[in-house]
Design an enzyme around this catalytic site. Structure first.
Site, PDB file in Angstrom:
ATOM      1  N   THR B 101      -2.347  -4.133  -8.816  1.00 37.19           N
ATOM      2  CA  THR B 101      -1.676  -2.891  -8.473  1.00 37.19           C
ATOM      3  C   THR B 101      -0.270  -2.836  -9.051  1.00 37.19           C
ATOM      4  O   THR B 101       0.265  -1.757  -9.272  1.00 37.19           O
ATOM      5  CB  THR B 101      -1.590  -2.733  -6.954  1.00 37.19           C
ATOM      6  OG1 THR B 101      -1.083  -3.928  -6.406  1.00 37.19           O
ATOM      7  CG2 THR B 101      -2.938  -2.454  -6.365  1.00 37.19           C
ATOM      8  N   THR B 102       0.330  -3.992  -9.275  1.00 35.69           N
ATOM      9  CA  THR B 102       1.659  -3.999  -9.861  1.00 35.69           C
ATOM     10  C   THR B 102       1.566  -3.793 -11.369  1.00 35.69           C
ATOM     11  O   THR B 102       2.275  -2.971 -11.944  1.00 35.69           O
ATOM     12  CB  THR B 102       2.377  -5.330  -9.581  1.00 35.69           C
ATOM     13  OG1 THR B 102       2.208  -5.647  -8.211  1.00 35.69           O
ATOM     14  CG2 THR B 102       3.821  -5.242  -9.908  1.00 35.69           C
TER      15      THR B 102
END
Lengths: 530, 535
Positions: B101-102
């Protein structure tokens, strides 16, 4: 054109953020300030704090208990909040060491701050701290003494531990009395950690040292009017039922009458219904009836007439304890007397403590039950005594399960610190510096304790270190006399679990705070909107 | 905005001109790109095993410390519309894959950053978009050529543990990765159907508890509900429990239609009393008759009902949450019964053992339902020194569970440590030379943007980032080894195969696709209208 190149504001209005160095600084400042605040309460000569409640200025608490202090101060700094949280968890889990865990975390962060100024990356520091923690834990396990085999021995050690705990609290002058109280009540539990069967009752008046342990259970209630003050071989029915007016629980029902005579009839019927219920209760063959809810005059009168003593409005905790100690079940329906287990007690009598009348249940089915009655000259003293006693009981109850002890008075910290220093010598790289820092932070704990006692702490602790280095690994700081001596002889012994909890929780929290490089604050919720 | 019609009368196209702020054309684009870059830069420091965490203080002053990109963005309370899009992006990756997600945000930010210089060259945004689209195609195809397969089965799941470890490596739990990765994989395998390649996530429950350390996290074969029995004298342990699950309260029914019941005579009063008493008896009798030995109820009980249950030797738990009820129903094969009259033996669930356990010195109890008859259900009990750690532990374990599930669905992997990105970047560079026209520029820009993740990884690890990345680039080019990556933990080798650092292929492809899509979308915007100042 210029507008497009302005730094973009992406957060909500009112939100703020702190980045990198700023974030770290704010974390360190917050956490260290908190730990400094509380560090003065550490040790036998630590000081107390007055906590004033914001709503009622007359309501103040005087305490030395870390968890109590921390949970009542309002703090917005996120790192400080993490420290408060670990203190709370330590309190829940073990019961004592709530101050030392925060102080150790604060000291670790202080050391970490210095390292960051030396341009060591936080992740490297974390790595070193972890390594150090594992070494310390290993050493701690090694030096822990197990007392599970010999019961006499265990009892002796339990008392010593209780004395060590109480020596940092308000109970210091009478620590021996209270240690005896605590040990006796814990041993009655026979290994269970259910502190509920130990009741602590606070009564103002008298002196702290007049506190004593009462066999059985004491209920802070009065017997019904005109009922005997002493009952032998009591058969007790513990109930949770309404004895004021017994509403019919059919939704939507209400009484509608067209004349006052009908109203009187229904009222009469209602009374009869209550009396029928009372009759059913009496049919259980009991002589004592205890209800959680109120008992109105009518049923009370009925019980008196039938030779049943009634006690009303025993609160929920009281009723659960009563059912626990007397062995009776909590009853709410009364149609099947044959299925109900009644509680028993040899003697129930009204006793006086100070000016107050209380009811004592003795010779109960559950022998583990007992009540510690605390006497003291003021509410604040009693509250603090209760907290201290609770800490002691909590630790002792865990000790019975896991009877391992370590030496107190800073001795264990020094041993752990020296083990880390030893290991650091063989570790190359920046990690070594971090490990040494961890060892220093551990050493700070005896320093703070000695400082609080008003001695030349650095001098004392360096003497202590030397004696450990020479092989006297049982030495610690004697804060009463301000010198280094053998802790084993002094009998300052602490629970292994407390120390382990302190070490693990403090390092976990430190790691968590060190990992942060960015803090974002949301805009505070608008108050008074609705 | 004012325009004049043919007769010279003014009419308003956009109302309240002065209260709105408006940016158009290249200014709008630049403002957007800048906002996206700000978010991406914020996230960069969280990448990799040595990445840092963020503390988020919510509007009530509650503290969350986390490393999980999706959580950071979700709780950040962004206002800027473009930043909001990135939050959505990260959320999308979280829902679909659960990990990366980063990186997806960082990649999207980098793509936009690169497009800035293309825009300055005068290339039209839609041309850039097309080029990115093409580049993304090439990159995904390249990923398919460099991926590897890992083999595992129910007994031999070592390879799954290794990939879970990669996912956990960047979180605070990394001290106990071995243990927690193993727990995560075992949990997934316990509920996985390897034939159908399906994992029912709802059968894994994550329960947090403060106390101990993260290392005390354990996998429990069964379900934990944070409740206790309704009456203190009920047995604390039930063997071979037959469980009745009720969603109706143990109280006389409350009809939904409003009504009043008038009592006007003694007779009626007595009748009503009888009806009331019978309700309770009937309810407990019905339960007893069905043969149940444990009652779980979503609602509360009346004191009388509670005692009747005790008398009938029916242990009961009240106020069980809806999600727990469903989980227990699935696990024990019980049917959720909304009315007492519908309770039959067939609708009962079975469990080998139900125990009430207490934890710590405070009076907190939990009920553990073990050996459920129907499906396997497991609970991961996450422990930790404070509630922030526990919460972060839960999030990290969730990520590891997702990675394992993805591998069961699709066992292809690519190598981590930036290896896949660098390899794709090299491939794109090569491909760009064979394409003529403006697209070449965009493809090169895409290739450059891909390097942002390895660069962030290297700089977070304290390496000279550009040097480290270009060195790996060179090595990959010379040796044709797509598994060379950044050696974040200074283990002395950049061979990710040896370091056992890998990501799922699915996750990586998704990451590329989502980031490209987002960049394209933002590039297309050429007008921002928003109200200024007061709301």
């Amino acid at each position: 054109m210029s507008e497009a190149y302005q730094p973009a504001r992406i957060l909500n209005q009112g939100s703020t953020q702190e980045k990198a160095e700023g974030a770290r600084l704010s974390n360190f400042v917050g956490a260290i300030a908190l730990s400094d605040l509380i560090s003065t309460t550490l040790g036998p000569k630590g000081m107390d704090k007055i906590l004033q409640s914001p709503s009622n200025l007359l309501d103040s608490t005087i305490t030395n208990d870390g968890a109590t202090i921390l949970s009542s101060i309002q703090i917005s700094n996120p790192a400080a909040k993490i420290l408060i949280e670990i203190s709370k968890v330590q309190d829940d889990e073990i019961g004592d060491g709530t101050t030392s865990v925060v102080v150790l975390a604060g000291e670790l962060l202080k050391e970490a701050e210095k390292l960051i100024h030396k341009r060591i990356h936080p992740q490297t520091i974390i790595k070193g701290f972890r390594l150090a923690k594992n070494i310390a834990l290993k050493k701690l396990k090694e030096i822990a003494q197990d007392h599970s085999e010999n019961e006499e021995d265990l009892k002796k050690y339990l008392k010593k531990i209780a004395m060590t705990i109480f020596s940092t609290k308000i109970l210091t002058p009478y620590k021996s009395i209270f240690a005896d109280l605590a040990v006796e009540s814990i041993l009655r539990l026979k290994g269970s950690t259910n502190l509920e069967s130990i009741q602590i009752l606070k009564k103002t008046g008298g002196l702290l040292k007049e506190s004593y342990i009462e066999e059985g259970f004491v209920l802070d209630k009065k017997l019904g009017v005109g009922q005997p003050k002493r009952i032998e071989n009591a058969k007790i029915l513990v109930a949770n039922t309404s004895m004021d007016y017994d509403k019919i629980k059919i939704f939507g029902s209400r009484v509608v009458v067209n004349s006052s005579s009908k109203l009187a009839e229904i009222e009469e019927e209602e009374k009869k219904k209550m009396l029928r219920k009372c009759q059913k209760i009496v049919d259980h063959g009991i002589n004592v009836f205890i209800n959680r809810q109120l008992i109105y005059n009518l049923p009370e009168q009925f019980f008196t007439d039938h030779g049943v003593v009634s006690i009303e409005h025993a609160d929920f905790a009281g009723i659960e304890r009563l059912s626990l100690v007397t062995g009776g079940e909590i009853v709410s329906t009364f149609d099947h007397p044959e299925l109900v287990t009644l509680g028993t007690a040899k003697v129930i009598e009204e006793i006086m403590i100070g000016e107050d009348k209380l009811i004592r249940f003795s010779g109960c089915k559950e022998p583990s039950a007992c009540t510690i009655i605390l006497r003291g000259s003021s509410k604040q003293i009693l509250d603090e005594a209760e907290r201290s006693l609770h800490d002691g009981l909590a630790v002792l109850s865990q000790m019975v399960k896991n009877p391992k002890t370590v030496l107190g008075a800073g001795c264990t910290e020094i041993i752990m610190a020296q083990a880390i220093e030893e290991a650091a010598k063989e570790t190359s790289g920046k990690i070594q510096i971090a490990m040494e820092a961890f060892a220093r932070a551990l050493t700070r704990i005896p320093i703070i304790i000695a400082n609080n006692a008003g001695y030349d702490a650095e001098q004392l602790v360096s003497e202590l270190k030397t004696s450990h280095y020479k092989g006297n690994t049982t030495f610690g700081v004697d804060v009463m006399n301000g010198k280094v001596c053998d802790v084993q002889e002094l009998g300052i012994i602490e629970s292994f679990l407390v120390k382990k909890g302190m070490l693990l929780k403090a390092s976990e929290a430190t790691e968590m705070i060190l990992r942060v490089d960015h803090i974002m604050y949301s805009a505070p919720r608008q108050r008074g909107m609705n | 905005m004012l325009r004049f019609d043919s007769s010279g009368k003014p009419f308003i196209i956009i109302r309240d001109q002065d209260q709105k702020e408006r940016l158009t054309g290249s200014e709008a684009r630049k403002a957007n790109i800048l906002a996206a870059m700000t978010v991406a830069n914020l996230m960069k420091t969280s990448i990799g095993p040595l990445g840092m965490d963020k503390i988020l203080v919510d509007q009530d002053g509650e503290v969350t410390a986390t490393n999980d990109g999706a959580t950071i963005l979700k709780n950040m309370q962004v206002e800027n519309p473009i930043a909001k899009l990135l939050v959505e992006l990260s959320q999308g990756q979280d829902d679909e894959i659960g990990d990366g997600t980063t990186s997806v945000v960082v990649l999207a930010g980098a793509l936009l950053e690169e497009s800035l210089s293309l825009l300055e060259k005068g290339i039209h945004p839609s041309k850039i978009s097309e080029g990115y689209e093409k580049a993304c195609d090439i990159a995904v195809k390249h990923l398919l050529t460099i991926c590897d397969k890992i083999e595992f089965d129910k007994e031999n799941y070592e390879s799954l543990v290794l990939s879970a470890k990669t996912s956990l490596g960047s979180k605070i739990v990394n001290q106990y990765t071995d243990k927690i990765a193993k727990i995560s994989v075992e949990a997934v395998l316990a509920v996985a159907d390897l034939e159908r390649k399906d994992v029912r996530f709802d059968l894994i429950k994550l329960e947090g508890k403060t106390g101990g350390t993260l290392g005390d996290t354990e996998l429990i074969d069964g379900i934990i509900i944070p409740k206790n029995f309704s009456h203190p004298q009920m047995p604390k342990q039930i063997k071979n429990a037959k469980i009745a699950i009720l969603t109706c309260p143990f109280e006389p029914p409350k009809p939904k239609t409003g009504h009043k019941l008038d009592i006007d005579s003694v007779k009626k009063y007595k009748e009503l009393l009888e009806i009331e008493q019978n309700y309770f008896k009937e309810m407990t009798d019905l339960v007893k008759k069905s043969g149940a030995t444990l009652v779980l109820c979503q609602w509360g009980f009346d004191d009388e009902a509670n005692h009747l249950l005790l008398q009938k030797k029916l242990p009961a738990v009240r106020w069980v949450s809806g999600t727990d009820i469903e989980l227990i129903a699935i696990a024990t094969g019980a049917r959720i019964v909304p009315r007492f009259s519908e309770l039959t033996e067939k609708k009962l669930g079975k469990a080998g053992m139900v125990i009430e356990k207490s934890i710590g010195t405070t009076d907190e109890k939990m009920i553990v339902i073990e050996k459920c008859s129907n499906t396997k259900t497991v609970t991961i009990l996450v422990k930790g020194g404070n509630k922030m750690v526990v919460e972060e532990g839960k999030r990290s374990i969730h990520d590891a569970l997702c990675v394992t599930r993805n591998l069961i669905k699709d066992n292809r992997i690519v190598y981590g440590g930036g290896a896949a990105e660098i390899s794709c970047s090299v491939a794109l560079n090569k491909a760009s030379k064979e394409i003529t026209g403006i697209e070449q520029y965009s493809i090169r820009a895409f290739s450059q943007a891909l390097l942002s993740v390895p660069i962030a990884l290297a700089s977070n690890s304290g390496l000279n980032s550009l040097e480290a990345v270009s060195e790996i680039q060179l090595q990959q080019l010379e040796d044709k080894k797509p598994f060379l990556g950044i050696d974040c933990l200074s283990k002395g080798t950049s061979n990710m195969k040896e370091q056992n650092v890998f990501d799922t292929l699915r996750g990586k492809i998704q990451e590329f696709l989502l980031a490209t899509q987002m960049a394209k979308m933002i590039l297309k915007i050429d007008d921002i209208i928003r109200p200024t100042g007061q709301y």
